[in-house]
Design a protein around this motif. Structure first.
Motif, short mmCIF file in Angstrom:
data_model
loop_
_atom_site.label_atom_id
_atom_site.label_comp_id
_atom_site.label_asym_id
_atom_site.label_seq_id
_atom_site.Cartn_x
_atom_site.Cartn_y
_atom_site.Cartn_z
N ASP A 114 37.31 -10.56 8.58
CA ASP A 114 35.88 -10.47 8.89
C ASP A 114 35.03 -10.30 7.64
OD1 ASP A 114 36.44 -10.75 11.54
OD2 ASP A 114 36.35 -8.62 12.02
N ALA A 115 35.66 -9.87 6.53
CA ALA A 115 34.92 -9.73 5.28
C ALA A 115 34.45 -11.06 4.73
CB ALA A 115 35.78 -9.01 4.24
N MET A 116 34.90 -12.17 5.35
CA MET A 116 34.43 -13.50 4.94
C MET A 116 32.96 -13.70 5.24
SD MET A 116 37.03 -14.92 3.57
CE MET A 116 37.23 -13.26 2.95
N ALA A 117 32.34 -12.75 5.94
CA ALA A 117 30.92 -12.88 6.25
C ALA A 117 30.06 -12.81 4.99
CB ALA A 117 30.49 -11.78 7.22
N GLY A 118 30.57 -12.22 3.92
CA GLY A 118 29.81 -12.12 2.68
C GLY A 118 29.81 -13.44 1.92
N PRO A 119 29.01 -13.52 0.86
CA PRO A 119 29.00 -14.73 0.02
C PRO A 119 30.39 -14.99 -0.57
CG PRO A 119 27.11 -13.33 -0.48
CD PRO A 119 28.00 -12.54 0.43
N THR A 120 30.69 -16.25 -0.85
CA THR A 120 32.02 -16.63 -1.34
C THR A 120 32.41 -15.92 -2.64
OG1 THR A 120 31.90 -18.78 -0.25
CG2 THR A 120 33.46 -18.56 -2.05
N PRO A 121 31.52 -15.74 -3.63
CA PRO A 121 31.94 -14.97 -4.81
C PRO A 121 32.34 -13.54 -4.46
CG PRO A 121 29.95 -16.22 -5.28
CD PRO A 121 30.19 -16.35 -3.81
N THR A 122 31.72 -12.96 -3.46
CA THR A 122 32.15 -11.65 -3.00
C THR A 122 33.57 -11.69 -2.46
OG1 THR A 122 29.89 -10.95 -2.45
CG2 THR A 122 31.68 -9.86 -1.28
N SER A 123 33.87 -12.71 -1.67
CA SER A 123 35.22 -12.86 -1.14
C SER A 123 36.23 -12.98 -2.27
CB SER A 123 35.29 -14.08 -0.22
OG SER A 123 34.35 -13.99 0.83
N ALA A 124 35.88 -13.75 -3.29
CA ALA A 124 36.80 -13.93 -4.42
C ALA A 124 37.01 -12.61 -5.15
CB ALA A 124 36.24 -14.98 -5.37
#
Length: 655
Positions: free
Chosen positions: A243-253
């Motif tokens: 569910d943390a994929m809700a953030g921007p992609t650089p955040t996910s990385a």
């Protein structure tokens, strides 16, 4: 010099964060990106300088800096102090270098977002918190960084807070990691009570000298393990990470590659001497790691969202690290942590570039044929996928995964005098996980890049985004050659760096172990090509996927279970607290007592009134009768006397 550079290493991204928060909305997006990249870049340069200083000294040397004493009370003391040894050196290099590449990428990715200053303020604060975590020489100081990365993850996952889905995902991550943090704090309290200090060297020395009772040691290790499992999204705390994929992609990385989820791995590796004395906890760590490998890989195999596939992949790869930690090969866990940071950051950043150019489309079945329109991104993603799958010889992931597999095979756990857990079964689970990893990631590759053309694409990938991708490609391919299997040329730089005594710990490794670790990923690639890679693929989705879609694809099954076991009982207790049932019972009892008292009083009043009325009427009638008898006539008196005398004589004679 280390006393100056260690605080400056943390101060650099922290100062950048303060500048960005204060100047939010007052400077351009380009200036915001420059400040953020400069702060993290300076930190990366300092990390390299500190590493050179550390390696130029003795093998057991370290750099220390004490800023100020925090608390000194009877029987306990804690300081704000930092320490750089070879374990933390690996971590600061990974955090700052990979973090810098992600920041450079994000400077272009987020330039049109109105909240760019807030985003980079949180990102740089995230890096600073992670550096506090890995450099702290005191576990209480480490806990500050531990909580800092949790706070920043909440802010970044819910960055686009106008969407309720994003804020719900942020709260979920915050709540689940807080449960682990509570357990971690309980473990710290146990150690502080037993040792009188939370300085890492003091705690480990007390463990080595046997100053901590075995029961207290096992409980402290268990509580610390729970904290690490929650932070690293391992069973049973895995549901927050997808569910943390809700953030921007650089955040996910950043969360999935260089920081946050690796904190739990670092914590156990840092305290490996403590965990080595807690055999049941070590066995539990290994078993949970092996189960997480298979659970994450199986779930990724039925996902259709590109970023969620990578999220479940992160959970599975962290399972490898926990398996290695549980088997005592913490060097292999840190090696895989490093290589995983390279290829997972590459995969997430490449996925972000693809999503931007395909109108924010993330469904892999709506993407297809991208190798024709995005050849560069195709090469980057295939490179990351190959490293993730551990394709032999040419990828960093092969060498780190092979180091884990070779360390798990000879492991054994003596739980009791009669019960021993052998590492062969865990090795088989890890090998199966390697097959599934190659299967699900190349399923994604063949569908997205080599499948039937789907959505249209637009624009070009900017240079600021391609430079980090190129650097990560090189690291994903070449970052693992510093540690070779023993059947290869004898090169063990990484294990010699961390622990020179363990540099040849796998000298007796059978050659067929390496061969199995090399063949299995290739077999997974071959099966994926047969199923999805050919011009006429055998299948689109996995057989029976419709049955498990609710439980595996979205994770609702685990969420539903947790809702029944924890959320609903907690809500019921909250409802009881909010409505104060005990007060209702006491108030109701008082009200009932008052009602009963009033009824009794009314009944008593009515009874006494009736009795008085009857008594008065009787007296009145008696008085009237007596008044009729006493009429002043003598003959009536004589008659009454005669009658009474006759009655008395009759009664006397009858008796």
């Amino acid at each position: 010099m280390g006393e100056i550079l260690l605080p400056l290493l943390i101060l650099s991204p922290l100062a950048a964060s303060e500048i960005l928060f204060i100047s939010a909305g007052r400077i351009s997006a380009r200036a915001v990106g420059t400040v953020a990249c400069a702060g993290v870049g300076l930190s990366a340069v300092i990390s390299i300088v500190l590493s050179v200083l550390l390696l130029s000294g003795p093998a057991t040397g370290l750099l220390q800096a004490t800023l100020w004493p925090w608390m000194h009370i009877a029987g306990f003391s804690a300081d704000i102090a930092f320490m750089l040894d070879r374990i933390s050196m690996v971590m600061i290099l990974v955090v700052t270098i990979v973090g810098l590449l992600i920041h450079i990428y994000a400077a272009s990715y987020m330039r049109d977002d109105p909240g760019v200053a807030r985003f980079f303020g949180c990102m740089t604060l995230f890096v600073a918190s992670m550096l506090v975590l890995v450099l702290a020489s005191d576990l209480l100081c480490l806990f500050i960084g531990w909580e800092g990365v949790g706070l920043c993850s909440y802010l970044l996952i819910g960055f686009w807070y106008d969407n309720p889905v994003n804020t719900a995902a942020a709260r979920k991550a915050f709540y689940m990691t807080r449960m682990g943090d509570t357990a971690f704090l309980c473990g710290l309290l146990l150690l502080a009570t037993a040792v009188g200090s939370l300085h890492i060297d003091t705690v480990l020395a007390a463990v080595t000298n046997g100053q901590i009772a075995p029961s207290a040691l096992n409980m402290a290790a268990l509580f610390i393990l729970i904290g690490a499992l929650a932070k690293s999204a391992q069973i049973p705390f895995q549901t927050w990470l997808p569910d943390a994929m809700a953030g921007p992609t650089p955040t996910s990385a950043l969360i999935h590659a260089a920081t946050m989820v690796t904190a739990g791995v670092y914590l156990i590796a840092r305290l490996h001497d403590l965990f080595a004395q807690a055999a049941p906890v070590m066995a539990l760590t290994a078993v949970l790691g092996a189960l997480t490998i298979l659970m994450g890989a199986c779930t990724a195999l039925v996902q259709s969202d590109l970023k969620r596939i990578l999220a479940w992949s992160t959970i599975s790869q962290l399972g490898y690290m926990f398996l290695a930690l549980g088997c005592g090969v913490w060097q292999a866990a840190l090696f895989h942590l490093m290589t995983h940071a390279f290829f997972k950051a590459l995969l997430f950043l490449t996925a972000g570039a693809i999503i931007v150019r395909t109108h924010h489309e993330q469904d892999i079945f709506r993407l297809g044929g991208l190798r024709h329109t995005m050849p560069g991104l195709t090469a980057a993603f295939v490179t990351g996928a190959s490293a993730l799958a551990g394709l032999p010889l040419v990828t960093a992931g092969f060498y780190s995964k092979e180091m884990i597999l070779s360390g798990v095979w000879p492991a054994h756990f003596r739980l009791t005098h009669e019960l021993t857990l052998n590492g062969h079964f865990l090795w088989g689970m890890a090998l199966l996980g390697a097959f599934l990893t190659a299967l699900y990631i190349f399923r994604c590759v063949f569908i997205v890049f080599f499948g039937k053309s789907g959505t249209t694409t637009r624009g070009q990938t900017s240079r600021l985004m391609t430079i980090p991708l190129g650097c990560l490609c090189v690291l994903s391919l070449c970052g693992g050659i510093i540690e070779m299997p023993t059947t290869f040329p004898p090169l063990h730089l990484f294990s010699a760096l961390l622990d020179p005594a363990a540099s040849h710990s796998h000298a007796d490794e059978p050659g067929w172990l390496v061969l199995a670790g090399a063949v299995v990923p290739l077999a997974g690639l071959a099966v994926a090509w047969v199923l999805w890679g050919r011009p006429s693929p055998v299948m689109r989705e996995m057989p029976g996927q419709a049955v498990v879609i609710r439980f595996a694809r979205t994770g609702e099954g685990i969420d539903m279970l947790y809702d029944r076991l924890f959320v609903q009982p907690f809500r019921f207790l909250t409802w009881l607290t909010r409505h104060d049932i005990l007060d209702y019972i006491i108030t109701g009892t008082g009200r009932l007592t008052r009602t009963a008292s009033t009824s009794v009083l009314r009944a008593r009043t009515d009874f006494l009134g009736t009795l008085t009325l009857w008594g008065t009427s009787g007296i009145r009638e008696t008085d009237r009768l007596l008044g009729q008898i006493q009429n002043g006539r003598v003959r009536w008196y004589a008659a009454w006397i005669a009658g009474g005398l006759s009655a008395g004589l009759a009664m006397a004679m009858l008796s």
